[in-house]
Scaffold this motif. Structure first.
Motif, PDB file in Angstrom:
ATOM      1  N   ARG A 367      42.390  91.251  44.398  1.00  0.00           N
ATOM      2  CA  ARG A 367      42.428  90.373  43.235  1.00  0.00           C
ATOM      3  C   ARG A 367      41.144  89.573  43.030  1.00  0.00           C
ATOM      4  O   ARG A 367      40.801  89.228  41.898  1.00  0.00           O
ATOM      5  CB  ARG A 367      43.604  89.386  43.368  1.00  0.00           C
ATOM      6  CG  ARG A 367      44.968  89.998  43.149  1.00  0.00           C
ATOM      7  CD  ARG A 367      45.999  88.889  43.030  1.00  0.00           C
ATOM      8  NE  ARG A 367      47.299  89.389  42.619  1.00  0.00           N
ATOM      9  CZ  ARG A 367      48.298  88.619  42.229  1.00  0.00           C
ATOM     10  NH1 ARG A 367      48.140  87.296  42.199  1.00  0.00           N
ATOM     11  NH2 ARG A 367      49.451  89.142  41.869  1.00  0.00           N
ATOM     12  N   THR A 400      35.553  86.899  39.662  1.00  0.00           N
ATOM     13  CA  THR A 400      36.668  87.413  38.878  1.00  0.00           C
ATOM     14  C   THR A 400      37.933  87.287  39.716  1.00  0.00           C
ATOM     15  O   THR A 400      37.906  87.475  40.940  1.00  0.00           O
ATOM     16  CB  THR A 400      36.467  88.884  38.479  1.00  0.00           C
ATOM     17  OG1 THR A 400      36.313  89.690  39.665  1.00  0.00           O
ATOM     18  CG2 THR A 400      35.233  89.049  37.601  1.00  0.00           C
ATOM     19  N   TYR A 401      39.035  86.953  39.051  1.00  0.00           N
ATOM     20  CA  TYR A 401      40.314  86.808  39.742  1.00  0.00           C
ATOM     21  C   TYR A 401      41.415  87.394  38.877  1.00  0.00           C
ATOM     22  O   TYR A 401      41.545  87.057  37.697  1.00  0.00           O
ATOM     23  CB  TYR A 401      40.615  85.345  40.057  1.00  0.00           C
ATOM     24  CG  TYR A 401      41.881  85.166  40.863  1.00  0.00           C
ATOM     25  CD1 TYR A 401      41.889  85.452  42.225  1.00  0.00           C
ATOM     26  CD2 TYR A 401      43.058  84.732  40.266  1.00  0.00           C
ATOM     27  CE1 TYR A 401      43.040  85.303  42.978  1.00  0.00           C
ATOM     28  CE2 TYR A 401      44.225  84.579  41.012  1.00  0.00           C
ATOM     29  CZ  TYR A 401      44.211  84.875  42.364  1.00  0.00           C
ATOM     30  OH  TYR A 401      45.360  84.743  43.115  1.00  0.00           O
ATOM     31  N   GLN A 402      42.182  88.305  39.460  1.00  0.00           N
ATOM     32  CA  GLN A 402      43.300  88.930  38.761  1.00  0.00           C
ATOM     33  C   GLN A 402      44.534  88.054  38.942  1.00  0.00           C
ATOM     34  O   GLN A 402      45.115  87.981  40.036  1.00  0.00           O
ATOM     35  CB  GLN A 402      43.545  90.341  39.313  1.00  0.00           C
ATOM     36  CG  GLN A 402      44.511  91.169  38.491  1.00  0.00           C
ATOM     37  CD  GLN A 402      43.924  91.583  37.154  1.00  0.00           C
ATOM     38  OE1 GLN A 402      42.717  91.705  37.014  1.00  0.00           O
ATOM     39  NE2 GLN A 402      44.790  91.789  36.176  1.00  0.00           N
ATOM     40  N   ASP A 404      47.571  88.252  37.440  1.00  0.00           N
ATOM     41  CA  ASP A 404      48.758  89.074  37.600  1.00  0.00           C
ATOM     42  C   ASP A 404      48.431  90.465  37.067  1.00  0.00           C
ATOM     43  O   ASP A 404      47.273  90.782  36.816  1.00  0.00           O
ATOM     44  CB  ASP A 404      49.975  88.463  36.884  1.00  0.00           C
ATOM     45  CG  ASP A 404      49.688  88.133  35.413  1.00  0.00           C
ATOM     46  OD1 ASP A 404      48.928  88.898  34.771  1.00  0.00           O
ATOM     47  OD2 ASP A 404      50.216  87.120  34.916  1.00  0.00           O
ATOM     48  N   ARG A 405      49.447  91.286  36.895  1.00  0.00           N
ATOM     49  CA  ARG A 405      49.213  92.657  36.465  1.00  0.00           C
ATOM     50  C   ARG A 405      48.567  92.732  35.092  1.00  0.00           C
ATOM     51  O   ARG A 405      47.848  93.687  34.781  1.00  0.00           O
ATOM     52  CB  ARG A 405      50.547  93.422  36.472  1.00  0.00           C
ATOM     53  CG  ARG A 405      50.415  94.914  36.191  1.00  0.00           C
ATOM     54  CD  ARG A 405      51.751  95.598  36.351  1.00  0.00           C
ATOM     55  NE  ARG A 405      52.730  95.089  35.411  1.00  0.00           N
ATOM     56  CZ  ARG A 405      52.908  95.562  34.170  1.00  0.00           C
ATOM     57  NH1 ARG A 405      52.140  96.556  33.737  1.00  0.00           N
ATOM     58  NH2 ARG A 405      53.833  95.063  33.374  1.00  0.00           N
ATOM     59  N   ASN A 407      46.816  89.907  33.420  1.00  0.00           N
ATOM     60  CA  ASN A 407      45.794  88.921  33.093  1.00  0.00           C
ATOM     61  C   ASN A 407      44.781  88.728  34.220  1.00  0.00           C
ATOM     62  O   ASN A 407      45.151  88.738  35.402  1.00  0.00           O
ATOM     63  CB  ASN A 407      46.445  87.564  32.787  1.00  0.00           C
ATOM     64  CG  ASN A 407      47.350  87.608  31.588  1.00  0.00           C
ATOM     65  OD1 ASN A 407      46.896  87.530  30.454  1.00  0.00           O
ATOM     66  ND2 ASN A 407      48.657  87.743  31.825  1.00  0.00           N
ATOM     67  N   GLY A 408      43.532  88.533  33.816  1.00  0.00           N
ATOM     68  CA  GLY A 408      42.476  88.226  34.759  1.00  0.00           C
ATOM     69  C   GLY A 408      41.517  87.217  34.143  1.00  0.00           C
ATOM     70  O   GLY A 408      41.417  87.097  32.914  1.00  0.00           O
ATOM     71  N   TYR A 430      40.671  88.216  30.519  1.00  0.00           N
ATOM     72  CA  TYR A 430      40.986  89.620  30.286  1.00  0.00           C
ATOM     73  C   TYR A 430      42.495  89.758  30.142  1.00  0.00           C
ATOM     74  O   TYR A 430      43.255  89.240  30.960  1.00  0.00           O
ATOM     75  CB  TYR A 430      40.514  90.489  31.459  1.00  0.00           C
ATOM     76  CG  TYR A 430      39.079  90.288  31.854  1.00  0.00           C
ATOM     77  CD1 TYR A 430      38.056  90.999  31.230  1.00  0.00           C
ATOM     78  CD2 TYR A 430      38.736  89.386  32.857  1.00  0.00           C
ATOM     79  CE1 TYR A 430      36.731  90.823  31.599  1.00  0.00           C
ATOM     80  CE2 TYR A 430      37.422  89.204  33.224  1.00  0.00           C
ATOM     81  CZ  TYR A 430      36.424  89.918  32.597  1.00  0.00           C
ATOM     82  OH  TYR A 430      35.117  89.732  32.960  1.00  0.00           O
ATOM     83  N   ARG A 431      42.905  90.496  29.140  1.00  0.00           N
ATOM     84  CA  ARG A 431      44.338  90.700  28.909  1.00  0.00           C
ATOM     85  C   ARG A 431      44.616  92.180  28.716  1.00  0.00           C
ATOM     86  O   ARG A 431      44.020  92.835  27.854  1.00  0.00           O
ATOM     87  CB  ARG A 431      44.792  89.922  27.662  1.00  0.00           C
ATOM     88  CG  ARG A 431      46.211  90.225  27.191  1.00  0.00           C
ATOM     89  CD  ARG A 431      47.268  89.703  28.135  1.00  0.00           C
ATOM     90  NE  ARG A 431      48.628  89.988  27.638  1.00  0.00           N
ATOM     91  CZ  ARG A 431      49.737  89.652  28.256  1.00  0.00           C
ATOM     92  NH1 ARG A 431      49.672  88.982  29.408  1.00  0.00           N
ATOM     93  NH2 ARG A 431      50.910  89.946  27.763  1.00  0.00           N
ATOM     94  N   ASP A 432      45.494  92.723  29.539  1.00  0.00           N
ATOM     95  CA  ASP A 432      45.921  94.106  29.404  1.00  0.00           C
ATOM     96  C   ASP A 432      46.985  94.167  28.323  1.00  0.00           C
ATOM     97  O   ASP A 432      48.075  93.616  28.464  1.00  0.00           O
ATOM     98  CB  ASP A 432      46.484  94.600  30.746  1.00  0.00           C
ATOM     99  CG  ASP A 432      46.804  96.085  30.744  1.00  0.00           C
ATOM    100  OD1 ASP A 432      47.087  96.621  29.659  1.00  0.00           O
ATOM    101  OD2 ASP A 432      46.782  96.700  31.815  1.00  0.00           O
ATOM    102  N   GLU A 437      42.584  96.868  25.817  1.00  0.00           N
ATOM    103  CA  GLU A 437      42.069  95.764  26.607  1.00  0.00           C
ATOM    104  C   GLU A 437      41.488  94.704  25.678  1.00  0.00           C
ATOM    105  O   GLU A 437      40.648  95.002  24.829  1.00  0.00           O
ATOM    106  CB  GLU A 437      40.993  96.254  27.583  1.00  0.00           C
ATOM    107  CG  GLU A 437      40.516  95.184  28.542  1.00  0.00           C
ATOM    108  CD  GLU A 437      39.592  95.747  29.604  1.00  0.00           C
ATOM    109  OE1 GLU A 437      40.044  95.958  30.748  1.00  0.00           O
ATOM    110  OE2 GLU A 437      38.411  95.990  29.280  1.00  0.00           O
TER     111      GLU A 437
END
Length: 458
Positions: A367, A400-402, A404-405, A407-408, A430-432, A437
């Motif tokens: 992560r 960078t830090y993820q 959750d599945r 969002n980062g 970042y949003r999946d 993306e």
């Protein structure tokens, strides 16, 4: 007729030849196929029957055929050792380092490393594919009446359908009579198109963007192959503030180098614009012998038009980069250095630029990762701001830090070592969005927002 239970090994060294590498050009694969060494074929099954006189073979129950990295699996197999061929009428799988296919009616010749599969699905490189029929060749895969996507959903958000697709894994693909779909709607079609399979290559689907400086934009990359090495491309792009600003070009890649001619409007990552009328560029690079060092060379000559000046621009560069150095389990070090010469007809200027780069990456977990880099550029003040390096001595860092599945977050900072000041400070989210993306960036020192919405790079 011999009957062996559970395991049988055929070593066909006199009649079986190792195939060429799957990644690479057809010419390279043909050359490799002619000069390759013999390789054994291993057949495993619960029951195997083999005739010494005719070469006919029959295997059933957990059948696995392995030869030089290629694996064919099924439940009921027939074949002939003298013809170097096996076939499976029922369901079977084909697996290689960069492909995995599931289908029926499979045939595979382990001497020529060619085969075919009906009603196939699976992956070739990063492409998720389906095909009424897929041909397996030493250098490429040919998909007939099939589809491609990088969206793993059961019903993909987007895909391409085509009468025929030729895929050279890791290199490129060419599709014929292609239609481009978003959900159930065809957004456009092309009689033939080409796409690079480089991980950083642009998507064939429209890209939406917003910046505080240029407003909203819609960009599309279209590429059409003229021959195996020659292609033309266009990037029609519309900006809400700047209006229609297209670019187009021709690229020739005969192997070992790339030559291109481009014309139109271009914007760099700092929103600086230039118009090229036209520009010629030559690029090539390779590994330095057996050393862990790579070189890249580029030569550019073209007419550049800025807001208040026009110049015939020349740019020649040589850059050396070492292979990534691993320092323990979490540290990775990248080093590079290069020289560049920039000449301008506008004012007769000539700049000899030297640069050095060192970046340390720390991967703390799946992560969380961080980096810090030092960049030095000597004589970096050139005529055009477009594409130039702003700082002579820069210390950049980021993380960078993820979350959750889906969002980062990320933070990046550029520090001017000569001016002892923070030059840039950027924040990312970042949003999946399923198979798309969304990236939102805030450039705090410039008070700018940048929003990108594009297909996800799986």
């Amino acid at each position: 007729m011999s009957n062996f239970k559970k395991f049988l090994v055929f070593i066909l060294a006199m009649s079986t030849y190792a195939g060429a590498a799957w990644a690479g050009s057809p010419a390279e694969s043909d050359k490799a196929a002619k000069t390759s060494m013999a390789a054994p074929v291993v057949i495993e099954a619960d029951e195997v029957y083999f005739s010494d006189s005719t070469g006919d073979m029959f295997a059933q129950g957990n059948v696995v055929v392995t030869q030089q990295g290629a694996v064919v699996c099924g439940d009921l197999l027939r074949g002939n050792a003298k013809q170097n061929e096996v076939w499976i009428d029922g369901q079977s799988t084909f697996t290689e380092s960069n492909a995995r296919l599931l289908g029926t009616g499979s045939r595979y010749n382990y001497k020529t490393r060619t085969g075919s599969m009906l009603q196939a699905t699976g992956t070739v490189g990063r492409e998720i594919v389906t095909g009424q029929n897929i041909d397996i060749l030493p250098a490429k895969f040919v998909i007939h009446n099939g589809t491609m996507t990088r969206c793993p959903a059961k019903v993909p958000d987007y895909h391409v359908s085509a009468e025929r697709v030729e895929i050279w894994p890791g290199d490129k693909l060419i599709a014929y009579s292609a239609k481009f779909w978003i959900k159930g709607t065809v957004i456009y079609s092309m009689p033939k198109y080409q796409q690079s399979l480089n991980p950083n290559a642009q998507s064939v689907f429209p890209q939406l963007n917003y910046t505080s400086q240029d407003g909203f934009s819609v960009k599309q990359h279209l590429e059409y192959p003229i021959s195996e090495q020659l292609s033309v491309y266009a990037e029609p792009t519309w900006y809400s503030k700047a209006g229609y600003r297209p670019s187009f070009g021709v690229t020739d890649s005969p192997g070992g180098y790339t030559f291109g001619v481009v014309q139109g409007y271009f914007r760099d990552s700092n929103d600086y614009w230039i118009k090229k009328e036209p520009e010629y560029d030559l690029k090539f690079g390779h590994q330095v012998g057996s050393l862990p060092v790579n070189y890249s060379v580029s030569a550019i000559y073209g007419k550049w038009i800025g807001d208040d000046k026009t110049s015939w621009h020349q740019d020649y560069s040589l850059y050396l980069s070492g292979n990534t150095i691993s320092m323990g389990n979490i540290l990775r070090l990248d080093l590079g250095t290069g020289i560049e010469k920039v000449k301008e007809s506008f004012d007769g200027s000539s700049h000899d630029i030297f640069r050095y780069d060192a970046t340390l990456h720390e991967i703390w977990s799946e992560r969380f990762s961080t980096y810090v880099g030092y960049h030095y550029v000597r004589n970096n003040e050139t005529l055009f701001t477009y594409g130039s390096t702003a700082l002579a001595r820069e210390l950049d860092s980021g993380l960078t830090y993820q979350l959750d599945r889906m969002n980062g977050i990320g933070v990046a900072q550029s520090y001017d070592l000569n001016g002892n000041r923070i030059y840039d400070q950027d924040y990312y989210w970042y949003r999946d969005v399923h198979c798309w993306e969304l990236t939102v960036e805030y450039r705090a020192k410039r008070h700018q927002y940048i929003v990108d919405f594009t297909t996800k790079r799986f």
